[in-house]
Design a protein around this motif. Sequence first.
Motif, mmCIF file in Angstrom:
data_model
loop_
_atom_site.group_PDB
_atom_site.id
_atom_site.type_symbol
_atom_site.label_atom_id
_atom_site.label_comp_id
_atom_site.label_asym_id
_atom_site.label_seq_id
_atom_site.Cartn_x
_atom_site.Cartn_y
_atom_site.Cartn_z
ATOM 1 N N THR A 306 -17.484 31.025 -30.414
ATOM 2 C CA THR A 306 -18.598 30.566 -31.246
ATOM 3 C C THR A 306 -19.530 31.711 -31.597
ATOM 4 N N LEU A 307 -19.908 31.776 -32.871
ATOM 5 C CA LEU A 307 -20.912 32.726 -33.338
ATOM 6 C C LEU A 307 -22.189 31.958 -33.654
ATOM 7 N N HIS A 308 -23.231 32.176 -32.855
ATOM 8 C CA HIS A 308 -24.534 31.551 -33.083
ATOM 9 C C HIS A 308 -25.425 32.545 -33.829
ATOM 10 N N GLU A 309 -25.967 32.123 -34.949
ATOM 11 C CA GLU A 309 -26.877 32.989 -35.708
ATOM 12 C C GLU A 309 -28.287 32.411 -35.664
ATOM 13 N N LEU A 310 -29.219 33.172 -35.068
ATOM 14 C CA LEU A 310 -30.610 32.735 -34.982
ATOM 15 C C LEU A 310 -31.308 32.972 -36.318
ATOM 16 N N ARG A 311 -32.023 31.961 -36.790
ATOM 17 C CA ARG A 311 -32.724 32.069 -38.065
ATOM 18 C C ARG A 311 -34.165 31.593 -37.914
ATOM 19 N N CYS A 312 -35.070 32.318 -38.545
ATOM 20 C CA CYS A 312 -36.508 32.019 -38.435
ATOM 21 C C CYS A 312 -36.928 30.974 -39.455
ATOM 22 N N SER A 313 -36.505 29.758 -39.263
ATOM 23 C CA SER A 313 -36.918 28.677 -40.158
ATOM 24 C C SER A 313 -36.647 27.370 -39.464
ATOM 25 N N ASN A 314 -37.149 26.282 -40.034
ATOM 26 C CA ASN A 314 -36.833 24.955 -39.492
ATOM 27 C C ASN A 314 -35.857 24.223 -40.389
ATOM 28 N N GLU A 315 -35.248 24.948 -41.309
ATOM 29 C CA GLU A 315 -34.274 24.345 -42.202
ATOM 30 C C GLU A 315 -33.089 23.833 -41.405
#
Length: 317
Positions: A306-315
Amino acid sequence: MTDEPELFLLEKRLGRRYARQRLGIEKDHEAQVFGQGINFFHIENLPIGQAAIRAVLMATGLYWRGLRNAAKVQIRRNPIHVPQLHKAFDGFTILQISDLHADLSEAAMARVAELVRHLRYDMCVLTGDYRGQTWGPYKPSLDLMEPVCAALTGPVYGVLGNHDTVLMVPRLEAMGVTMLLNEAAIVERDGQRIHLAGIDDAHFYRVDNIEKAAESIPNEEFSILVTHTPEIYRQAAHADFDLLLSGHTHGGQICLPGGHPITLSAVLPRKFGAGPWRHHNMIGYTAVGAGSSVVPVRFNCPPEITLHELRCSNEGQ
């Protein structure tokens, strides 16, 4: 019998008292079928149960199909939208590899090693269960993990699962894996940081200590808990972790059409048994694993890294 060089290295790493206590707990309970751990019955510790499952699958003609399915490890991508994440970590990618059970899943191990050579990520976490059996020899599993670990880049962290002995720790660390045994690490980027805590096996040996792992983590900073089993989701959420990464369930491994598990061998809501979920303010993910347990087959539940990508949003949340 414990090899003296391994015991020496383990005592040097953990301290004499904790190393011997941890080994003592293993010796008291390894191979126990009833009564130990979070759930009462452990089919993985029952050799006749493994033989019975294999015999049924062979008799129905499904065994070889399941064996082929178990080798077809896929890459699964999981975006994680985190409003409180600092922008320095926007796009930070975590590779999660779980439940290798290396000596039961040699074809899957070769597939994992090939897949990770071509991936880009910032950090890797190994969420436990490196050995096929729950007791006995562990060196063959570590031998098969060598090519996988050699193919990994960047910082690699790991925790132990219920199939693992603490005696694996020295060699895993020699292969470049920083093992977190109720410990935490700091990951820095552009002057900002996130905290990564890992706990020892919480499912069978019950040697997890979230309080110890989290004691140095400031409440206001983003924190990730790496654990073999998601069964400690309540404690993790109350300890203010923002993200929990786990495995253990195999997503059921043998599932009905549509991916509905026959059993999860875990005490938790079924919605937490595979993929993304949320509990209170904590985001969680349960990987279905790259290997297979008990018998090396899969049905309607493809193995994954699994590749988890952290993103700075609540989308999307």
